[in-house]
Design a protein around this motif. Structure first.
Motif, PDB file in Angstrom:
ATOM      1  N   LEU A   1       0.845  -1.187   0.000  1.00 11.40           N
ATOM      2  CA  LEU A   1       0.000   0.000   0.000  1.00 11.40           C
ATOM      3  C   LEU A   1       0.880   1.236   0.000  1.00 11.40           C
ATOM      4  CD1 LEU A   1      -2.604  -1.125   2.725  1.00 11.40           C
ATOM      5  CD2 LEU A   1      -2.568  -1.641   0.278  1.00 11.40           C
ATOM      6  N   SER A   2       0.624   2.158  -0.922  1.00  9.13           N
ATOM      7  CA  SER A   2       1.495   3.326  -1.050  1.00  9.13           C
ATOM      8  C   SER A   2       0.694   4.559  -1.456  1.00  9.13           C
ATOM      9  CB  SER A   2       2.613   3.066  -2.066  1.00  9.13           C
ATOM     10  OG  SER A   2       2.091   3.029  -3.380  1.00  9.13           O
ATOM     11  N   VAL A   3       1.351   5.714  -1.332  1.00 11.55           N
ATOM     12  CA  VAL A   3       0.757   7.002  -1.679  1.00 11.55           C
ATOM     13  C   VAL A   3       1.733   7.751  -2.579  1.00 11.55           C
ATOM     14  CG1 VAL A   3       0.124   9.280  -0.763  1.00 11.55           C
ATOM     15  CG2 VAL A   3      -0.683   7.214   0.389  1.00 11.55           C
ATOM     16  N   ASN A   4       1.212   8.379  -3.624  1.00 16.12           N
ATOM     17  CA  ASN A   4       2.014   9.271  -4.465  1.00 16.12           C
ATOM     18  C   ASN A   4       1.598  10.710  -4.164  1.00 16.12           C
ATOM     19  OD1 ASN A   4       3.094   7.018  -5.703  1.00 16.12           O
ATOM     20  ND2 ASN A   4       1.870   7.191  -7.551  1.00 16.12           N
ATOM     21  N   GLY A   5       2.537  11.595  -3.925  1.00 19.30           N
ATOM     22  CA  GLY A   5       2.202  12.996  -3.713  1.00 19.30           C
ATOM     23  C   GLY A   5       1.711  13.294  -2.312  1.00 19.30           C
ATOM     24  N   GLN A   6       0.932  14.382  -2.185  1.00 16.26           N
ATOM     25  CA  GLN A   6       0.513  14.871  -0.881  1.00 16.26           C
ATOM     26  C   GLN A   6      -0.649  14.061  -0.318  1.00 16.26           C
ATOM     27  OE1 GLN A   6       2.444  17.239   0.554  1.00 16.26           O
ATOM     28  NE2 GLN A   6       3.601  16.910  -1.335  1.00 16.26           N
ATOM     29  N   GLY A   7      -0.787  14.119   1.002  1.00 15.40           N
ATOM     30  CA  GLY A   7      -1.863  13.413   1.675  1.00 15.40           C
ATOM     31  C   GLY A   7      -1.411  12.088   2.245  1.00 15.40           C
ATOM     32  N   ASN A   8      -2.306  11.442   2.978  1.00 15.55           N
ATOM     33  CA  ASN A   8      -1.982  10.193   3.666  1.00 15.55           C
ATOM     34  C   ASN A   8      -3.120   9.190   3.524  1.00 15.55           C
ATOM     35  OD1 ASN A   8       0.490  11.252   5.085  1.00 15.55           O
ATOM     36  ND2 ASN A   8      -1.024  12.590   6.024  1.00 15.55           N
ATOM     37  N   ALA A   9      -2.772   7.925   3.630  1.00 12.95           N
ATOM     38  CA  ALA A   9      -3.751   6.852   3.793  1.00 12.95           C
ATOM     39  C   ALA A   9      -3.588   6.310   5.204  1.00 12.95           C
ATOM     40  CB  ALA A   9      -3.521   5.750   2.766  1.00 12.95           C
ATOM     41  N   HIS A  10      -4.686   6.100   5.902  1.00 18.24           N
ATOM     42  CA  HIS A  10      -4.664   5.655   7.291  1.00 18.24           C
ATOM     43  C   HIS A  10      -5.109   4.194   7.360  1.00 18.24           C
ATOM     44  CE1 HIS A  10      -4.213   9.820   8.832  1.00 18.24           C
ATOM     45  NE2 HIS A  10      -4.860  10.100   7.709  1.00 18.24           N
ATOM     46  N   ILE A  11      -4.361   3.412   8.104  1.00 20.66           N
ATOM     47  CA  ILE A  11      -4.610   1.980   8.229  1.00 20.66           C
ATOM     48  C   ILE A  11      -4.809   1.636   9.700  1.00 20.66           C
ATOM     49  CG2 ILE A  11      -3.784  -0.333   7.658  1.00 20.66           C
ATOM     50  CD1 ILE A  11      -4.012   1.470   5.224  1.00 20.66           C
ATOM     51  N   LYS A  12      -5.836   0.853   9.993  1.00 19.78           N
ATOM     52  CA  LYS A  12      -5.998   0.292  11.334  1.00 19.78           C
ATOM     53  C   LYS A  12      -5.804  -1.209  11.227  1.00 19.78           C
ATOM     54  CE  LYS A  12      -8.857   0.192  15.470  1.00 19.78           C
ATOM     55  NZ  LYS A  12     -10.141   0.619  16.092  1.00 19.78           N
TER      56      LYS A  12
ATOM     57  N   PRO B   1      -7.730  15.532  -3.190  1.00 16.15           N
ATOM     58  CA  PRO B   1      -7.614  14.100  -3.500  1.00 16.15           C
ATOM     59  C   PRO B   1      -6.209  13.555  -3.240  1.00 16.15           C
ATOM     60  CG  PRO B   1      -8.829  15.228  -5.220  1.00 16.15           C
ATOM     61  CD  PRO B   1      -8.278  16.296  -4.323  1.00 16.15           C
ATOM     62  N   VAL B   2      -6.158  12.381  -2.645  1.00 13.19           N
ATOM     63  CA  VAL B   2      -4.903  11.678  -2.363  1.00 13.19           C
ATOM     64  C   VAL B   2      -4.714  10.609  -3.449  1.00 13.19           C
ATOM     65  CG1 VAL B   2      -3.646  10.252  -0.711  1.00 13.19           C
ATOM     66  CG2 VAL B   2      -5.170  12.060   0.115  1.00 13.19           C
ATOM     67  N   GLU B   3      -3.536  10.626  -4.077  1.00 15.80           N
ATOM     68  CA  GLU B   3      -3.234   9.637  -5.112  1.00 15.80           C
ATOM     69  C   GLU B   3      -2.611   8.402  -4.468  1.00 15.80           C
ATOM     70  OE1 GLU B   3      -0.287   9.052  -8.992  1.00 15.80           O
ATOM     71  OE2 GLU B   3      -0.607  11.061  -8.147  1.00 15.80           O
ATOM     72  N   VAL B   4      -3.247   7.267  -4.641  1.00 16.04           N
ATOM     73  CA  VAL B   4      -2.739   6.036  -4.047  1.00 16.04           C
ATOM     74  C   VAL B   4      -2.410   5.038  -5.144  1.00 16.04           C
ATOM     75  CG1 VAL B   4      -4.055   6.362  -1.927  1.00 16.04           C
ATOM     76  CG2 VAL B   4      -5.046   5.017  -3.769  1.00 16.04           C
ATOM     77  N   LEU B   5      -1.435   4.183  -4.860  1.00 12.54           N
ATOM     78  CA  LEU B   5      -1.089   3.084  -5.742  1.00 12.54           C
ATOM     79  C   LEU B   5      -0.927   1.847  -4.865  1.00 12.54           C
ATOM     80  CD1 LEU B   5       1.342   3.154  -8.748  1.00 12.54           C
ATOM     81  CD2 LEU B   5       1.030   1.119  -7.363  1.00 12.54           C
TER      82      LEU B   5
END
Length: 298
Positions: A54-65, A96-100
């Motif tokens: 799980l990864s993010v490109n650019g600004q912002g975050n993804a949160h995982i529990k 918007p958060v860009e995720v890959l």
């Protein structure tokens, strides 16, 4: 390898499984899939993970529990998950958060792991029956520029090569973690394993909560249920630096990235990196510049 520019629906995600054994139950086998999309508000629960990056490109975050841990993935980090884990996934950001996100079906995962980890003799003797599944402990890792490029290479190379390269890199990261266990001195193997689990959790917290102003030795030692000085000693043995140094390094990198964005105010940078005094940002940024110059001179 399927490539999708949107997340699957929650209805589909509830049905995803590594093995679909009962034809009566309406489950779906995890496919080999890369999801490259953007969202500023998204929530899902995964009942049974595939092997995933799980990864993010650019600004912002993804949160995982995950396992009662609150983790945060930014553009500088990625999270590796082994199969059969349950987790919550949340994106909530003003833009918007860009995720890959990379997910691998169980058969492809087993085949790739076997090809990378087992000897030629073992693979020949077992043929197509080789099912190698090493223990992948879910932790956050720093994302190097080469690996970031590799993850984004899904549409430039053939699927098998892409899968092989991603799995190969993550297997190397997992092996490096296993080597760090040996840095812990003077105890039996089961105790080393438990101590390393706690040190890795502390590192996950640093990577995830660098913006928390009270991030310090006392906070981290409480989070992993150890005394301050015992925690400090084992952390330094494991990673070769103190918790303070790791926190400082993470914040310096974040500050450098933010300062080069001209539209971010210095007070906002202080808040976003957990630095209590805005003036301190300048000192950390200066140190970041000196480090970059030193690396460029090598």
């Amino acid at each position: 390898m399927i490539v999708s520019n949107r997340f699957p629906s929650q209805e589909v995600k509830k049905k995803l499984r590594n093995f679909v054994l009962d034809p009566i139950v309406d489950n779906i086998a995890w496919p080999d899939i890369t999801i490259h999309t953007k969202a500023n508000r998204y929530l899902s629960n995964i009942g049974e993970s595939a092997f995933s990056v799980l990864s993010v490109n650019g600004q912002g975050n993804a949160h995982i529990k995950l396992n009662n841990k609150e983790l945060k993935i930014s553009k500088d980090t990625f999270l590796v998950l082994g199969p059969f884990q349950t987790f919550d996934y949340l994106i909530e950001h003003v833009t918007p958060v860009e995720v890959l996100n990379f997910h691998l079906g169980i058969q492809s995962y087993q085949d790739a792991m076997a090809a990378l980890s087992l000897s030629q003799e073992t693979l020949l003797n077992n043929g197509l029956e080789s099912q190698y599944c090493p223990d992948i402990i879910a932790h956050i890792h720093l994302k190097s520029e080469p690996f970031g490029r590799l993850l984004n290479d899904y549409d430039q190379s053939d699927s098998e090569r892409y899968i092989f390269n991603v799995v190969n890199y993550t297997l190397g990261v997992n092996a490096e973690n296993n080597r760090l266990i040996n840095n812990i001195q003077g105890t039996k193997n089961s105790t080393k394993q438990e101590l390393f689990r706690r040190m890795s959790l502390a590192r996950d917290i640093i990577y995830s909560q660098y913006d928390y102003p009270e991030m310090n030795l006392e906070y981290l030692s409480k989070e992993v249920f150890m005394s301050k000085f015992h925690f400090l000693r084992v952390f330094k043995q494991t990673f070769g630096i103190t918790p303070y140094q790791m926190i400082r390094d993470v914040r310096i990198n974040k500050i450098f990235q933010m300062v080069i964005q001209k539209d971010i105010d210095i007070n906002e940078i202080a808040i976003l990196t957990g630095v209590s005094e805005p003036n301190t940002v300048y000192a950390l940024y200066k140190e970041a510049l000196e480090r970059r110059k030193s690396l460029a001179a090598l």
